[in-house]
Design an enzyme around this catalytic site. Sequence first.
Site, PDB file in Angstrom:
ATOM      1  CB  CYS A   2      11.527  -1.751  11.882  1.00  0.00           C
ATOM      2  SG  CYS A   2      10.266  -2.861  11.085  1.00  0.00           S
ATOM      3  CG  ASN A 101      10.808  -2.858  17.596  1.00  0.00           C
ATOM      4  OD1 ASN A 101      11.947  -1.790  17.058  1.00  0.00           O
ATOM      5  ND2 ASN A 101      10.988  -4.091  17.089  1.00  0.00           N
ATOM      6  CD  GLU A 490      -3.262  -7.407  -2.280  1.00  0.00           C
ATOM      7  OE1 GLU A 490      -2.166  -7.852  -2.076  1.00  0.00           O
ATOM      8  OE2 GLU A 490      -3.942  -6.531  -1.490  1.00  0.00           O
ATOM      9  CE  LYS A 637       5.516  -9.640   5.328  1.00  0.00           C
ATOM     10  NZ  LYS A 637       4.769  -9.616   4.017  1.00  0.00           N
TER      11      LYS A 637
END
Length: 642
Positions: A2, A101, A490, A637
């Site tokens: 990541c 990554n 959401e 993220k």
Amino acid sequence: MCGIVGAASANDSIPFLLAGLATLEYRGYDSAGLALLPNEGVNGLQRARSKGRVAELASKVAQAGMSGNVGIAHTRWATHGVPAEHNAHPHISGGLAVVHNGIIENYEALREKLQGFGYVFTSDTDTETIAHLIQACFKGHIGEPAENLLSAVQCAVAHLKGAFALAVISEEEPECLVVAREGSPLMLGIADDGHYAASDASALLSVTKRMMYLENGDIARLTPESISLIDRLGQPTQRNVITSSLNANAVELGDYSHYMQKEIFEQPQALSNTLEMISGAGQLQAGIFGAEAADIFAQIDSVLIIACGTSSYAGMTAKYWIEQVAGITCNVEIASEYRYRQSVPNPNQLVVVISQSGETADTLAALHHAKALGHHHTLAICNVPESAIVRETVLRFITRAGPEIGVASTKAFTTQLSVLFLLTLLLAKANQRLDASTEKAYLDELRHLPIAVGKVLALEPSIKAWAGYFADKQHALFLGRGRHYPIALEGALKLKEISYIHAEAYPAGELKHGPLALVDSEMPVVVVAPNDETLEKLKANMQEVSARGGVLYVFADSGSTVTSSENVHVLQMPDPTGFKDGGFKTDDFKSTVFKSTDLKNNGLLSPVLHVVALQLLAYHVALVKGTDVDKPRNLAKSVTVE
């Protein structure tokens, strides 16, 4: 993936490497590691790895007394192989170490070939294949022996298929670090004491704000004194050096308990900053999206929005706005699905890609696919100005949400919505569907938006009181209608992301077509109930839940006539007219344009207000359950792999 950091410094690189990893913790990870080249008096490549948090790695490094001026470090989010120390980066082949990554799609074939050369694998990862492949290029097992580390990396990447950002060090050249980029973000930092690399600009802020963003195919050799850069053809090249606008203080937690809480409460300011260009404007200019925007908006006959996750829900909300206000057909595609089906290209369609990071692999690949089909009207809505998606579209709008650290997106979402509403108005103008007085009224509502969101934030104590009811529940159902259905989606996503409660959202009218079978007293039902044309239908849907013993938690607009009863809990959203004591005042914001005190904000912009309440609900439920709010399990993220 990541996170990657690397250093070729005149000083000990350990403080930078560990600080960089700590900064990147927000991206989500399951293990961490670093490798250093030996300083004088130290023999051999040094490596430390640990499963779990960066703090555990730091403890190992301190106990070992490690130091070195040239090094690489990594936080890993598992793709190939379980989270375990033997799968953590860096991976080593002889005296060479690699962090990576991305995903190597042909690693199995390469692994088999390398095993035939005698290379022994000790992990389940695709990354270890890269380490052995570079070593094989160095030793001449593949092609002629490489002259140096740069040419060995150049040889290796020619055999890789997939997306990658690499950082490589070797005992053969202890003074240098080599990095390469193809499809996964990587940037260089230029400082007085050396040169640095990272997959995120925030990791470089501790040493410099001067940065160079690598392009796909670039390979760079870094020493403390110099940077040498070649493109995918092997030709020397240069990239622009920029001064980052990021502020190190912006990624600090401050007085808040969690980044998610901080970012929820930063939304009034983020909206104020993002909408600053409409300060005092009586009408919108298409140029806020780019110099060619006016010409492009005049040509298009439809809109295609491409995004993932939370950003796709922003796109779904915008579909209602664009079709209602602008009178233009709008479709929304999930980026990870779009390029794997046969679609009908339309050269007169505006393709809008939405991404917080601007590096989301699925969204970037979908953009490339759209362009390959002949779509040439492209627009990016993004929070990172130097990102790949922004660089690859004709038009763009940079939201000014500031760094978003919490994995669960909050302020990025609401600023995306505000920009999509601006886009809606401009498309309506281009389509001759927006007169001057209506345009001014919409702009006034946008100016009032930060204050209106501040009023919603003032409901936190009441929302917090609800959280305890959800703590022992395994499932939750969210309902909305019309443009509030994506907001229900959401809200469900936020709850499942950070509390691990299984949550789903449905259009309320679909209850009787299946989901009603799940309703009982153990499944809380959250309802988004704006005071709009769908309210009476929505109230009938709530009756269907109540009649079957379901417990309702309703976010209702002021004046919506939804009342509390034994199993119906109602929280009234703030009255959108006027300013009440206890809310945000206009001088809380840098700009003085948000002065409206008498405008209704529960119309088309109501989704922005309701989603803030749902964010607070998810946050406080997660607190009660004791989960890791900012770093939920299994999530990252920035999703920079497919």
